[in-house]
Write an enzyme that holds these catalytic residues in place. Structure first.
Site, PDB file in Angstrom:
ATOM      1  N   SER A 140     -11.248  -0.363  -1.101  1.00 43.72           N
ATOM      2  CA  SER A 140      -9.999  -0.371  -0.317  1.00 43.72           C
ATOM      3  C   SER A 140     -10.256  -0.661   1.146  1.00 43.72           C
ATOM      4  O   SER A 140      -9.408  -1.221   1.829  1.00 43.72           O
ATOM      5  CB  SER A 140      -9.329   1.004  -0.383  1.00 43.72           C
TER       6      SER A 140
ATOM      7  N   ASP B 224       0.818  -1.213   0.000  1.00 43.88           N
ATOM      8  CA  ASP B 224       0.000   0.000   0.000  1.00 43.88           C
ATOM      9  C   ASP B 224       0.854   1.266   0.000  1.00 43.88           C
ATOM     10  O   ASP B 224       1.944   1.270  -0.568  1.00 43.88           O
ATOM     11  CB  ASP B 224      -0.927  -0.042   1.226  1.00 43.88           C
TER      12      ASP B 224
ATOM     13  N   HIS C 125      -3.560   6.230   3.252  1.00 47.81           N
ATOM     14  CA  HIS C 125      -4.368   5.087   2.829  1.00 47.81           C
ATOM     15  C   HIS C 125      -3.909   3.789   3.503  1.00 47.81           C
ATOM     16  O   HIS C 125      -4.714   3.037   4.061  1.00 47.81           O
ATOM     17  CB  HIS C 125      -4.269   4.983   1.301  1.00 47.81           C
TER      18      HIS C 125
END
Ligand code: CA
Length: 619
Positions: free
Chosen positions: A376, A159, A216
């Protein structure tokens, strides 16, 4: 019946256009770089010869090698285009395939929606969305039933990185530690090829220093951890799993396929059992496909976000979610009320199951918390469930993990014909079942075949796609170049092929003409005008090459997130008038370009487009 015709039209159109090799899109891959797979083994004479020629004669620079897989990542000489590089390499009989180094990006919707400090969250936590939602996936039961084991299963978060100092991770000892690496001594102590990789690796900055400059990855990691314990608790408990951050997405959430492959190998070689992949892109990569096949053979679980374009992956694939390797779990996002989220991709044969993905609260860099939406956010719940199953049953292979997660999910009528399982995950049921299951030691055989249609067609000798591809490349060369073994292609040949290709199109045109007016797709018109696009607080200028009552085709060099909400100011062809409209980004596989679908076609919008289109040609 009407519906069947329309989807039949889409299907056949896709099939037909799928046969024609698509032009590579300049914005979808790294300039000047390729990934090459050789047929010969690393130590062989043929490989030596290939390298001599590649490096001395063609001035290719080796950036990375995955020699076990016979794959190599090269940069070409300055100014050489990826198309030239690939076409040169494909002429070499020792090259199995050569492909661009595609970009991929993260799959959250529009970043953080709301943020909270640690103190605020504790007063709120009783109301946190995934605890009180109608869509209870039963994580609190998992918290209570699973205890900390001697060895913690490692979950790789491939990620944007991780804030390893966030108290949720540091106080729970959740961050993976490479025991065989001495920090900051500048030496690759464990000989794994990475110097000072104490907590994972940062492929963006090529360093062991872990950070999350996007947020994220930290959010995703918190969700994985939250399946095993209360991450909002006043004092955090010892974690049941380890999080291995592998940063390959940059501060904008964009990454390269070559780094994703690196991260997958790193994860496996260093003991990860679950790989969370909340990212993707529309381009098929044989090299990434092979890395995922390798991860299958190693028995890990591979979880992937299905994408946020609201589209059907059965028709327009999203990778890695769409690789049909038997351990890949493709995850859609569901709402509080257990419906498919409006933005979530779906697919009755290609997307597996649902998991909460709307307004999910989790950790953010700097020590606080925030909510975010997207597939996600849905995928890491599944990774967390898989990890908890492995606490209970450490030897379980990825394939069995997947089977149990699927079989124990809650079937929901509203997911009928949308998802392969037609169900949403049930964490408690899956973990319970894993605890009492006999571990199977074998998985179904799966062997890699390159599914790149363009590659397959350009290498094919004769009929089918190969014929169309040859014709196409001949035509795009302006008829020049060296004739192939088949000799010159005559004009009659072109006419015959075009005839064969256009017959089904004519039939479809007839089918469409039988449909009532409102069910036909909006007529598109060619246009060449400027557009200002606002995405969040970013603004970019692009051009519009076609327009209809439903949306526009957008040309821009920027990388855009599918599903992003945008505001546009489209200028009329004469520049005298403007259309202000909201929409969301979609991706057209056929056009290899972005589009914006209007949120609403108001009367004034309709009036303007109808008026403009009088001076425009239909596409
Ligand atoms: Ca090392």
């Amino acid at each position: 019946m009407l519906k069947v015709n329309v989807s039949l039209f889409n299907l056949i159109t896709l099939l037909i256009f799928g046969l024609i090799p698509h032009q590579l899109n300049a914005q979808s891959y790294v300039q000047g770089e390729v990934i090459v797979k050789l047929k010969s083994s690393p130590q062989s004479l043929q490989t030596q010869q290939f390298f001599n020629k590649a490096q001395r004669q063609n001035q290719l620079v080796l950036k990375n090698s995955f020699s076990k897989m016979k794959m190599y990542h090269f940069a070409g000489k300055p100014g050489q285009s990826v198309e030239e590089l690939i076409s040169d390499l494909r002429k070499d009989p020792n090259v199995e395939y050569a492909e661009p180094n595609y970009f991929v990006n993260k799959k959250d919707l529009h970043g953080l929606e709301q943020t909270y400090t640690a103190d605020e969250i504790r007063s709120l936590s009783a109301n946190s969305p995934y605890l009180t939602t109608g869509a209870d996936i039963h994580v609190t039961e998992v918290w209570a039933s699973v205890s900390v084991n001697e060895t913690k299963p490692i979950v790789a978060i491939i990620d944007t990185g991780l804030d390893i100092n966030h108290s949720v991770f540091s106080d729970s000892n959740a961050v993976w530690v490479n025991q065989n690496e001495i920090p900051n001594n500048g030496i690759d102590d464990d000989g794994n090829g990475y110097i000072d990789d104490v907590n994972g690796w940062n492929f963006v900055h090529n360093s062991g220093y872990m950070l999350d400059d996007d947020g994220h990855g930290t959010h995703v990691a918190g969700i994985v951890l939250s399946v095993g314990q209360d991450i909002f608790a006043n004092s955090i408990e010892e974690s049941k799993i380890n999080i291995m951050p592998l940063k390959f997405l940059d501060a904008e959430g964009v990454g390269k396929t070559s780094d994703a492959i690196n991260a997958i190998y790193y994860a496996i070689e260093n003991g990860a059992k679950v790989l969370n992949n909340s990212w993707g892109g529309p381009n098929y990569s044989g090299a990434l496909h092979e890395a995922i096949v390798y991860s299958y053979e190693q028995g890990v679980t591979f979880v992937a976000a299905a994408g946020n374009a609201g589209t059907d992956n059965d028709y327009v694939p999203m990778y890695p979610s769409s690789y049909n390797v038997p351990h890949v779990i493709s995850v859609a996002a569901t709402t509080d009320l257990d419906y498919l989220a409006s933005f979530s991709n779906f697919g009755h044969s290609s997307v597996d199951l649902g998991s909460p993905g709307v307004f999910i609260l989790s950790t953010i860099p700097g020590g606080g918390f925030g909510s975010s939406s997207g597939t996600s956010m849905a995928a890491p719940f599944i990774s967390g469930v898989a990890a908890m199953m492995l606490v209970e049953s450490p030897e379980m292979l990825g394939y069995q993990v997947k089977e149990i997660v699927f079989n124990q999910a809650d079937t929901l009528p509203q997911l009928n014909s949308k998802l392969a399982t037609e169900a949403r995950v049930n964490a408690q049921a899956a973990v319970q079942f894993a605890k009492s299951s006999v571990v199977t030691t074998s998985q179904p055989n799966y062997s890699f075949t390159n599914e790149d249609r363009q590659l397959a067609s350009s290498l094919a000798g004769g009929g089918g796609c190969g014929m169309v591809a040859k014709l196409y490349s001949h035509m795009s060369n302006g008829g020049g170049g060296t004739p192939g073994p088949g000799g010159e292609i005559g004009a009659w040949y072109i006419i015959v092929i075009l005839g064969i290709v256009s017959l089904p199109l004519m039939f479809l045109y007839y089918l469409r003409s039988q449909l009532p007016e409102e069910s036909r797709r909006h007529q598109r018109f060619k246009i060449d005008s400027e557009v200002k696009v606002k995405i969040g607080d970013k603004e970019l200028i692009g051009s519009v090459s076609s327009i209809s009552l439903g949306g526009v085709q957008l040309n821009t060099d920027a990388l855009l997130e599918k599903g992003s909400i945008v505001t546009m100011m489209i200028s009329s062809p004469d520049g005298k008038e403007q259309i202000d409209v909201n929409g969301h980004i979609v991706w057209s596989e056929q056009q290899k370009s972005y589009g914006v679908q209007f949120e609403r076609t108001t009367e004034s919008l309709k009036e303007k487009i109808n008026r403009w289109s009088k001076s425009l040609k239909p596409t």
